[in-house]
Write a protein that holds these residues in place. Structure first.
Motif, mmCIF file in Angstrom:
data_model
loop_
_atom_site.group_PDB
_atom_site.id
_atom_site.type_symbol
_atom_site.label_atom_id
_atom_site.label_comp_id
_atom_site.label_asym_id
_atom_site.label_seq_id
_atom_site.Cartn_x
_atom_site.Cartn_y
_atom_site.Cartn_z
ATOM 1 N N UNK A 159 0.826 -1.212 0.000
ATOM 2 C CA UNK A 159 0.000 0.000 0.000
ATOM 3 C C UNK A 159 0.858 1.259 0.000
ATOM 4 N N UNK A 160 0.456 2.232 -0.823
ATOM 5 C CA UNK A 160 1.198 3.480 -0.926
ATOM 6 C C UNK A 160 0.423 4.646 -0.336
ATOM 7 N N UNK A 161 -0.824 4.397 0.027
ATOM 8 C CA UNK A 161 -1.628 5.463 0.599
ATOM 9 C C UNK A 161 -2.942 4.919 1.109
ATOM 10 N N UNK A 162 -3.685 5.746 1.819
ATOM 11 C CA UNK A 162 -4.975 5.301 2.366
ATOM 12 C C UNK A 162 -6.019 5.123 1.281
ATOM 13 N N UNK A 163 -7.181 4.614 1.670
ATOM 14 C CA UNK A 163 -8.286 4.460 0.734
ATOM 15 C C UNK A 163 -8.645 5.802 0.109
ATOM 16 N N UNK A 164 -9.173 5.745 -1.101
ATOM 17 C CA UNK A 164 -9.612 6.945 -1.810
ATOM 18 C C UNK A 164 -11.086 6.800 -2.189
ATOM 19 N N UNK A 165 -11.623 7.862 -2.769
ATOM 20 C CA UNK A 165 -13.044 7.864 -3.097
ATOM 21 C C UNK A 165 -13.263 8.753 -4.309
ATOM 22 N N UNK A 166 -14.185 8.323 -5.192
ATOM 23 C CA UNK A 166 -14.640 9.197 -6.262
ATOM 24 C C UNK A 166 -15.772 10.071 -5.728
ATOM 25 N N UNK A 167 -15.737 11.325 -6.109
ATOM 26 C CA UNK A 167 -16.742 12.282 -5.653
ATOM 27 C C UNK A 167 -17.481 12.847 -6.856
ATOM 28 N N UNK A 168 -18.797 12.883 -6.774
ATOM 29 C CA UNK A 168 -19.625 13.575 -7.759
ATOM 30 C C UNK A 168 -19.935 14.946 -7.191
ATOM 31 N N UNK A 169 -19.609 15.992 -7.944
ATOM 32 C CA UNK A 169 -19.744 17.347 -7.404
ATOM 33 C C UNK A 169 -20.202 18.316 -8.488
ATOM 34 N N UNK A 170 -20.745 19.426 -8.038
ATOM 35 C CA UNK A 170 -21.168 20.498 -8.938
ATOM 36 C C UNK A 170 -21.144 21.809 -8.167
ATOM 37 N N UNK A 171 -21.196 22.906 -8.892
ATOM 38 C CA UNK A 171 -21.213 24.208 -8.236
ATOM 39 C C UNK A 171 -22.608 24.490 -7.672
ATOM 40 N N UNK A 172 -22.708 25.302 -6.634
ATOM 41 C CA UNK A 172 -24.034 25.693 -6.118
ATOM 42 C C UNK A 172 -24.903 26.323 -7.201
ATOM 43 N N UNK A 173 -24.274 27.103 -8.102
ATOM 44 C CA UNK A 173 -25.031 27.743 -9.176
ATOM 45 C C UNK A 173 -25.639 26.705 -10.110
ATOM 46 N N UNK A 174 -24.847 25.690 -10.492
ATOM 47 C CA UNK A 174 -25.384 24.653 -11.379
ATOM 48 C C UNK A 174 -26.543 23.925 -10.717
ATOM 49 N N UNK A 250 -10.234 20.951 -1.741
ATOM 50 C CA UNK A 250 -10.233 22.391 -1.441
ATOM 51 C C UNK A 250 -11.520 23.096 -1.877
ATOM 52 N N UNK A 251 -12.054 22.701 -3.040
ATOM 53 C CA UNK A 251 -13.277 23.337 -3.546
ATOM 54 C C UNK A 251 -14.492 22.955 -2.699
ATOM 55 N N UNK A 252 -14.509 21.736 -2.204
ATOM 56 C CA UNK A 252 -15.603 21.323 -1.316
ATOM 57 C C UNK A 252 -15.501 22.038 0.025
ATOM 58 N N UNK A 253 -14.285 22.238 0.484
ATOM 59 C CA UNK A 253 -14.085 22.881 1.792
ATOM 60 C C UNK A 253 -14.513 24.338 1.779
ATOM 61 N N UNK A 254 -14.268 25.043 0.669
ATOM 62 C CA UNK A 254 -14.618 26.473 0.647
ATOM 63 C C UNK A 254 -15.956 26.753 -0.039
ATOM 64 N N UNK A 255 -16.667 25.704 -0.453
ATOM 65 C CA UNK A 255 -18.019 25.881 -0.972
ATOM 66 C C UNK A 255 -18.120 26.161 -2.454
ATOM 67 N N UNK A 256 -16.997 26.186 -3.162
ATOM 68 C CA UNK A 256 -17.093 26.401 -4.610
ATOM 69 C C UNK A 256 -17.765 25.218 -5.302
ATOM 70 N N UNK A 257 -17.634 24.033 -4.705
ATOM 71 C CA UNK A 257 -18.319 22.845 -5.200
ATOM 72 C C UNK A 257 -19.068 22.185 -4.053
ATOM 73 N N UNK A 258 -20.106 21.448 -4.418
ATOM 74 C CA UNK A 258 -20.920 20.733 -3.435
ATOM 75 C C UNK A 258 -20.978 19.267 -3.854
ATOM 76 N N UNK A 259 -20.747 18.358 -2.913
ATOM 77 C CA UNK A 259 -20.830 16.946 -3.238
ATOM 78 C C UNK A 259 -22.283 16.526 -3.434
ATOM 79 N N UNK A 260 -22.499 15.661 -4.400
ATOM 80 C CA UNK A 260 -23.836 15.177 -4.747
ATOM 81 C C UNK A 260 -23.846 13.652 -4.612
ATOM 82 N N UNK A 261 -24.925 13.112 -4.092
ATOM 83 C CA UNK A 261 -25.117 11.658 -3.959
ATOM 84 C C UNK A 261 -23.956 10.989 -3.223
ATOM 85 N N UNK A 262 -23.578 11.544 -2.089
ATOM 86 C CA UNK A 262 -22.460 10.988 -1.317
ATOM 87 C C UNK A 262 -22.727 9.545 -0.902
ATOM 88 N N UNK A 263 -23.991 9.190 -0.728
ATOM 89 C CA UNK A 263 -24.320 7.829 -0.293
ATOM 90 C C UNK A 263 -24.005 6.791 -1.370
#
Length: 299
Positions: A159-174, A250-263
Motif C-alpha cells: 500500500x502506498x496510501x490510504x483508501x480513496x473515493x470518487x466524488x460527484x460534485x457540482x457548483x451551487x449555481x449549477x 479544497x473546492x468542497x471545503x470552501x463551498x465552490x463545489x458541493x458533493x452530490x449523492x455521497x451515499x
C-alpha cells in the motif's frame, strides 16, 4: 582493440531496449546526444555497427541483438553485486526509478517525498507519471504504482496510501439551475464534465450503494485529460464532475463545489507500489518499501 567502457555498454543496452535515444534518455534523465555519443564510441571500439538509425526508428543490428542478449544478464548481475555492497551502508545510495499514474503522482506521492528523502539523503528519486500501462521493468524502472485492478498477479504489492473515493460534485449555481440528481441514472439527464485518457479511453462513471453497482456513460460540454481543467469547468457551473476526492477537497471545503449523492460513493483501496517477487530488491527500493510499511501504520 581498446576495452569498451562499462558506461557505454550500459548506454547501448538502454537505447536498444527502448528502441529510441529519446526514450532511453527520458528514462535516465540525460540528454539523447550523450547516449548517442556513448553508442558511437562503443561501435568505434568494437568496429561493428550495433544500431540501425533512421529519422523514425532505432533498431539493433544482428550484432547488436546478440550483444544485448549477452549483456543484459551481466548488467543485472553487476547491479545486484553493487547493491549487496550498498546494503552495508547505514543509509542506501543510488537511484530509485518509479512509474505511476498521474493521479498518484499528484495526490499521494507529494506527502511521501519529503519524509523519505530526508531519511535517505543518498537516494535520488526519479518519477515518470503516465496513464498508459507500460511494462515498467522492461522500461527500466525499479517498481511501478498501480491500482488494485491493474496489478499483475505475480507481483508483490505494498500500500502506498490510504483508501480513496470518487466524488460527484457540482457548483451551487449549477445545482440551483438544474437540481441535484438523487440516483445514478438521473446523471444521464445532466451536463457532465468527463475525463478521457490519452489512449482515447473514457471510463464510465461507477456508483455503488449497499452492494449495488451502477455504471453510466454521461455526456456533456467538456472532455479532457487534465483534472484541473475539469475542476475549473465545474466551478464555473458547466456541469457535474466526477473525480478523486483529493482533487476537489479544497473546492468542497470552501463551498465552490458541493458533493452530490455521497451515499453512492464507496471508498476503494489506494494505489499500490508493486515489484516482482523473483527479483532481488535494489537497496533504494527496499528502503522505500520499508518506509511505506511504516507509513501505513498511520493510515
Amino acid at each position: 582493440m581498446a576495452e569498451p567502457d562499462l558506461a557505454d555498454l550500459d548506454a547501448f543496452a538502454a537505447v536498444a531496449r527502448q528502441r529510441s535515444f529519446r526514450g532511453a534518455a527520458a528514462r535516465r534523465g540525460v540528454s539523447p546526444s550523450s547516449l548517442s555519443q556513448a553508442v558511437r564510441r562503443l561501435e568505434d571500439r568494437l568496429g561493428v555497427r550495433l544500431l540501425n538509425r533512421t529519422t523514425r526508428s532505432v533498431t539493433p543490428t544482428e550484432a547488436g541483438e546478440r550483444l544485448l542478449a549477452r549483456l543484459t544478464p551481466t548488467l543485472e548481475e553487476l547491479g545486484r553485486a553493487l547493491d549487496e555492497v550498498n546494503s552495508f551502508r547505514d543509509s542506501p545510495t543510488g537511484t530509485l526509478r518509479l512509474n505511476m499514474p498521474t493521479v498518484a503522482a499528484k495526490l499521494v506521492l507529494p506527502g511521501l517525498v519529503g519524509p523519505f528523502l530526508r531519511a535517505h539523503p543518498g537516494v535520488t528519486l526519479e518519477v515518470v507519471a503516465e496513464d498508459s500501462f507500460v511494462d515498467v521493468l522492461a522500461a527500466g524502472f525499479d517498481a511501478g504504482v498501480r491500482y488494485e485492478e491493474r496489478l499483475e498477479q505475480d507481483m508483490i504489492a505494498v500500500p502506498m496510501g490510504p483508501d480513496q473515493r470518487y466524488v460527484l460534485a457540482a457548483s451551487p449555481d449549477y445545482l440551483a439551475r438544474h437540481g441535484a440528481p438523487t440516483h445514478p441514472r438521473q446523471v444521464l439527464d445532466h451536463a457532465c464534465i468527463r475525463h478521457r485518457f490519452l489512449s482515447g479511453v473514457s471510463l464510465p462513471w461507477e456508483f455503488e450503494k449497499d452492494g449495488e453497482i451502477i455504471r453510466v456513460s454521461p455526456s456533456g460540454p467538456l472532455v479532457g485529460n487534465v483534472p484541473e481543467l475539469g475542476i475549473a469547468a465545474a466551478v464555473e457551473g458547466l456541469g457535474l464532475l466526477m473525480t478523486f476526492d483529493g482533487f476537489v477537497a479544497p473546492c468542497l471545503a470552501d463551498g465552490r463545489l458541493v458533493e452530490v449523492m455521497a451515499e453512492w460513493s464507496t471508498p476503494f483501496t489506494g494505489p499500490r507500489l508493486y515489484y516482482p517477487s523473483r527479483r532481488q530488491m535494489p537497496a533504494p527500493l527496499r528502503a522505500f518499501v520499508d518506509f511505506l510499511r511504516e507509513q501505513a501504520k498511520a493510515w
